[in-house]
Scaffold this motif. Sequence first.
Motif, PDB file in Angstrom:
ATOM      1  N   ILE A  18       0.819  -1.220   0.000  1.00 32.30           N
ATOM      2  CA  ILE A  18       0.000   0.000   0.000  1.00 32.30           C
ATOM      3  C   ILE A  18       0.852   1.269   0.000  1.00 32.30           C
ATOM      4  CG2 ILE A  18      -1.797  -1.260   1.290  1.00 32.30           C
ATOM      5  CD1 ILE A  18      -1.667   0.971   3.372  1.00 32.30           C
ATOM      6  N   HIS A  19       2.128   1.150   0.329  1.00 33.88           N
ATOM      7  CA  HIS A  19       2.947   2.356   0.368  1.00 33.88           C
ATOM      8  C   HIS A  19       3.190   2.912  -1.037  1.00 33.88           C
ATOM      9  CE1 HIS A  19       6.496   0.306  -1.226  1.00 33.88           C
ATOM     10  NE2 HIS A  19       6.286  -0.687  -0.367  1.00 33.88           N
ATOM     11  N   GLY A  20       3.762   4.135  -1.084  1.00 31.77           N
ATOM     12  CA  GLY A  20       4.056   4.770  -2.362  1.00 31.77           C
ATOM     13  C   GLY A  20       5.529   4.668  -2.729  1.00 31.77           C
ATOM     14  N   SER A  21       6.017   5.689  -3.415  1.00 32.13           N
ATOM     15  CA  SER A  21       7.367   5.647  -3.992  1.00 32.13           C
ATOM     16  C   SER A  21       8.474   5.930  -2.978  1.00 32.13           C
ATOM     17  CB  SER A  21       7.473   6.665  -5.134  1.00 32.13           C
ATOM     18  OG  SER A  21       6.515   6.383  -6.129  1.00 32.13           O
ATOM     19  N   ALA A  22       8.096   6.501  -1.818  1.00 28.60           N
ATOM     20  CA  ALA A  22       9.058   6.794  -0.736  1.00 28.60           C
ATOM     21  C   ALA A  22      10.310   7.505  -1.253  1.00 28.60           C
ATOM     22  CB  ALA A  22       9.410   5.517   0.039  1.00 28.60           C
ATOM     23  N   PHE A  23      10.119   8.724  -1.733  1.00 26.95           N
ATOM     24  CA  PHE A  23      11.228   9.494  -2.327  1.00 26.95           C
ATOM     25  C   PHE A  23      12.408   9.623  -1.370  1.00 26.95           C
ATOM     26  CE2 PHE A  23       7.476  11.967  -4.283  1.00 26.95           C
ATOM     27  CZ  PHE A  23       7.328  11.012  -5.288  1.00 26.95           C
ATOM     28  N   ASP A  24      12.088   9.717  -0.065  1.00 29.14           N
ATOM     29  CA  ASP A  24      13.149   9.968   0.929  1.00 29.14           C
ATOM     30  C   ASP A  24      14.141   8.810   1.053  1.00 29.14           C
ATOM     31  OD1 ASP A  24      10.922   8.576   1.912  1.00 29.14           O
ATOM     32  OD2 ASP A  24      11.219   9.235   3.978  1.00 29.14           O
ATOM     33  N   ILE A  25      13.749   7.615   0.654  1.00 27.66           N
ATOM     34  CA  ILE A  25      14.686   6.477   0.808  1.00 27.66           C
ATOM     35  C   ILE A  25      14.960   5.750  -0.503  1.00 27.66           C
ATOM     36  CG2 ILE A  25      14.123   6.056   3.245  1.00 27.66           C
ATOM     37  CD1 ILE A  25      12.414   3.638   2.227  1.00 27.66           C
ATOM     38  N   MET A  26      14.419   6.224  -1.604  1.00 29.13           N
ATOM     39  CA  MET A  26      14.536   5.437  -2.839  1.00 29.13           C
ATOM     40  C   MET A  26      15.978   5.325  -3.328  1.00 29.13           C
ATOM     41  SD  MET A  26      12.773   7.903  -5.643  1.00 29.13           S
ATOM     42  CE  MET A  26      13.434   9.500  -6.091  1.00 29.13           C
ATOM     43  N   GLY A  27      16.262   4.195  -3.934  1.00 31.17           N
ATOM     44  CA  GLY A  27      17.587   3.966  -4.505  1.00 31.17           C
ATOM     45  C   GLY A  27      18.669   3.640  -3.494  1.00 31.17           C
ATOM     46  N   GLN A  28      18.299   3.451  -2.225  1.00 30.06           N
ATOM     47  CA  GLN A  28      19.310   3.227  -1.187  1.00 30.06           C
ATOM     48  C   GLN A  28      19.286   1.830  -0.590  1.00 30.06           C
ATOM     49  OE1 GLN A  28      19.379   6.530   1.731  1.00 30.06           O
ATOM     50  NE2 GLN A  28      18.021   7.607   0.331  1.00 30.06           N
ATOM     51  N   GLY A  29      18.366   0.995  -1.097  1.00 30.20           N
ATOM     52  CA  GLY A  29      18.297  -0.371  -0.574  1.00 30.20           C
ATOM     53  C   GLY A  29      17.703  -0.446   0.825  1.00 30.20           C
ATOM     54  N   LEU A  30      16.969   0.599   1.240  1.00 25.99           N
ATOM     55  CA  LEU A  30      16.430   0.644   2.606  1.00 25.99           C
ATOM     56  C   LEU A  30      14.964   0.220   2.683  1.00 25.99           C
ATOM     57  CD1 LEU A  30      17.898   4.118   3.712  1.00 25.99           C
ATOM     58  CD2 LEU A  30      18.715   1.842   4.389  1.00 25.99           C
ATOM     59  N   ALA A  31      14.314   0.048   1.521  1.00 26.62           N
ATOM     60  CA  ALA A  31      12.872  -0.211   1.518  1.00 26.62           C
ATOM     61  C   ALA A  31      12.535  -1.545   2.162  1.00 26.62           C
ATOM     62  CB  ALA A  31      12.363  -0.187   0.078  1.00 26.62           C
ATOM     63  N   ASN A  32      11.491  -1.544   2.935  1.00 28.65           N
ATOM     64  CA  ASN A  32      10.990  -2.779   3.530  1.00 28.65           C
ATOM     65  C   ASN A  32      10.208  -3.550   2.460  1.00 28.65           C
ATOM     66  OD1 ASN A  32       9.838  -4.762   5.074  1.00 28.65           O
ATOM     67  ND2 ASN A  32       9.185  -3.395   6.727  1.00 28.65           N
ATOM     68  N   PRO A  33      10.630  -4.757   2.118  1.00 24.31           N
ATOM     69  CA  PRO A  33       9.930  -5.501   1.067  1.00 24.31           C
ATOM     70  C   PRO A  33       8.762  -6.338   1.594  1.00 24.31           C
ATOM     71  CG  PRO A  33      11.900  -6.704   1.713  1.00 24.31           C
ATOM     72  CD  PRO A  33      11.843  -5.467   2.594  1.00 24.31           C
ATOM     73  N   VAL A  34       8.501  -6.282   2.920  1.00 24.23           N
ATOM     74  CA  VAL A  34       7.502  -7.186   3.503  1.00 24.23           C
ATOM     75  C   VAL A  34       6.095  -6.908   2.957  1.00 24.23           C
ATOM     76  CG1 VAL A  34       6.329  -7.800   5.671  1.00 24.23           C
ATOM     77  CG2 VAL A  34       8.823  -7.768   5.565  1.00 24.23           C
ATOM     78  N   GLY A  35       5.753  -5.628   2.729  1.00 28.21           N
ATOM     79  CA  GLY A  35       4.439  -5.306   2.164  1.00 28.21           C
ATOM     80  C   GLY A  35       4.249  -5.961   0.799  1.00 28.21           C
ATOM     81  N   THR A  36       5.322  -6.010   0.035  1.00 28.11           N
ATOM     82  CA  THR A  36       5.261  -6.662  -1.281  1.00 28.11           C
ATOM     83  C   THR A  36       5.169  -8.182  -1.128  1.00 28.11           C
ATOM     84  OG1 THR A  36       6.550  -4.857  -2.201  1.00 28.11           O
ATOM     85  CG2 THR A  36       6.440  -6.878  -3.505  1.00 28.11           C
ATOM     86  N   PHE A  37       5.903  -8.740  -0.178  1.00 26.75           N
ATOM     87  CA  PHE A  37       5.841 -10.194   0.027  1.00 26.75           C
ATOM     88  C   PHE A  37       4.434 -10.612   0.452  1.00 26.75           C
ATOM     89  CE2 PHE A  37      10.608 -10.152   1.364  1.00 26.75           C
ATOM     90  CZ  PHE A  37      10.968  -9.916   0.045  1.00 26.75           C
ATOM     91  N   TRP A  38       3.850  -9.840   1.376  1.00 25.51           N
ATOM     92  CA  TRP A  38       2.490 -10.158   1.830  1.00 25.51           C
ATOM     93  C   TRP A  38       1.503 -10.021   0.651  1.00 25.51           C
ATOM     94  CZ3 TRP A  38       0.400  -7.943   7.166  1.00 25.51           C
ATOM     95  CH2 TRP A  38      -0.785  -8.612   7.504  1.00 25.51           C
ATOM     96  N   SER A  39       1.760  -9.020  -0.228  1.00 30.64           N
ATOM     97  CA  SER A  39       0.926  -8.880  -1.428  1.00 30.64           C
ATOM     98  C   SER A  39       1.073 -10.113  -2.329  1.00 30.64           C
ATOM     99  CB  SER A  39       1.315  -7.619  -2.212  1.00 30.64           C
ATOM    100  OG  SER A  39       1.213  -6.470  -1.391  1.00 30.64           O
ATOM    101  N   CYS A  40       2.284 -10.677  -2.364  1.00 29.05           N
ATOM    102  CA  CYS A  40       2.491 -11.919  -3.124  1.00 29.05           C
ATOM    103  C   CYS A  40       1.698 -13.071  -2.515  1.00 29.05           C
ATOM    104  CB  CYS A  40       3.980 -12.282  -3.165  1.00 29.05           C
ATOM    105  SG  CYS A  40       4.977 -11.147  -4.167  1.00 29.05           S
ATOM    106  N   VAL A  41       1.562 -13.076  -1.174  1.00 26.97           N
ATOM    107  CA  VAL A  41       0.724 -14.090  -0.513  1.00 26.97           C
ATOM    108  C   VAL A  41      -0.717 -13.961  -1.010  1.00 26.97           C
ATOM    109  CG1 VAL A  41      -0.242 -14.828   1.714  1.00 26.97           C
ATOM    110  CG2 VAL A  41       2.192 -14.242   1.543  1.00 26.97           C
ATOM    111  N   MET A  42      -1.203 -12.714  -1.077  1.00 27.54           N
ATOM    112  CA  MET A  42      -2.574 -12.489  -1.566  1.00 27.54           C
ATOM    113  C   MET A  42      -2.711 -12.915  -3.022  1.00 27.54           C
ATOM    114  SD  MET A  42      -3.490  -8.762   0.090  1.00 27.54           S
ATOM    115  CE  MET A  42      -5.262  -8.895  -0.237  1.00 27.54           C
ATOM    116  N   LEU A  43      -1.674 -12.659  -3.805  1.00 26.72           N
ATOM    117  CA  LEU A  43      -1.671 -13.068  -5.220  1.00 26.72           C
ATOM    118  C   LEU A  43      -1.803 -14.596  -5.328  1.00 26.72           C
ATOM    119  CD1 LEU A  43       0.816 -11.688  -7.886  1.00 26.72           C
ATOM    120  CD2 LEU A  43       0.491 -14.141  -7.646  1.00 26.72           C
TER     121      LEU A  43
END
Length: 356
Positions: A280-305
């Motif tokens: 549900i999060h957006g592009s997170a300009f403040d941390i993009m390109g730094q390898g800091l993003a939490n991928p768990v929201g995407t993994f949980w979305s993969c569970v829903m998929l």
Amino acid sequence: MKTYRIACIPGDGIGKEVVPAGQEVLEALAQSGSGFRFEFTSFGWGGDWYRAHGKMMPDDGLDALRGMDAILFGSAGDPHIPDHVTLWGLRLKICQGFDQYANVRPTRILPGIDAPLKRCGPKDLDWVIVRENSEGEYAGVGGRAHQGHPIEVATDVSMMTRAGVERIMRFAFKLAQSRPRKQLTVVTKSNAQRHAMVMWDEIALAVSQEFPDVKWDKELVDACTARMVNRPASLDTLVATNLHADILSDLAAALAGSLGIAPTGNIDPERRYPSMFEPIHGSAFDIMGQGLANPVGTFWSCVMLLEHLGEQEAARRLMQAVEEVTADPKLHTRDLGGSAKTAEVTAAVRHRLLNR
Ligand code: NAD
Ligand code: MN
């Protein structure tokens, strides 16, 4: 062996980091004896595409997605392009083009996550928010006139149809019925909005007759925010309009510990078109390109998929691997107060999938 065709649309900002991470864990699942495989196709649509072509995705882009079994999406939003252009030009184009009218947002406090509600236990918060995803406040109906003059006028008309409200109510009651507590809260604002929201309430009552085993109640949206904080265990499944649920689900994500964890599915329940899954999060300009993003929201979305594809066992395995990883504070990203990088969290989930 069954092959699922998955479209990957990373989009902008940290979407470009978390979607490849999601693809990696899905690949690991397939490799570890799940009995199916994936065929991924990536689409480089978003802000970069806009700079090159003047639009967020090609005009015939939906045709390229039509034959897919599901879509994994990252985020639309670029620091140099207005937000209404990026949102309407990509994400909403897909949601509306494929009539993904049910937006489903589960919220739970995962193991190891320090959530802000100190007066309740982690088990007290277990919700699914159903958001009407095709009309209402975000119907795009409205306009501007007299631009730049003192008498300038602008309208955004919230548009609700009987068919649109009926189908989302039916979806929500059915979802509530499938959960152990069989309980639905219909979020409304029919005290102040005395036309469309009154119809919303009437249709909720009518549809409820089809689900005599579902307990349901009505809550005004403002009161609902307080109830989420003060009495989280009194809620289970919620249904709300496009705008109301948009706001409530960010609150839900924060109450569960971080925006970086929360998943969502944009579902076409009739399966005429592919459904789309995204953090549900957006592009997170403040941390993009730094390898800091939490991928768990995407993994949980993969569970829903996976659940949407009917792969319940694989979905359960992935969720378990994710929960084992969140339970270890050494594997928390910065948004959770840790120092792990996106790649480490991804590798840890992959490792658990491949080594058992
Ligand atoms: P945001 O979700 O991008 O960021 C809000 C805050 O949460 C930031 O501090 C960010 O660093 C943090 N955060 C978000 N996801 C994180 C993650 N996975 N790991 C660690 N920290 C994370 O919201 P915003 O700042 O309001 O929006 C930025 C851009 O994203 C805007 O252009 C907006 O339109 C767009 N956006 C797109 C979507 C979408 O495509 N579905 C959703 C929300 C926002
Ligand atoms: Mn939102």
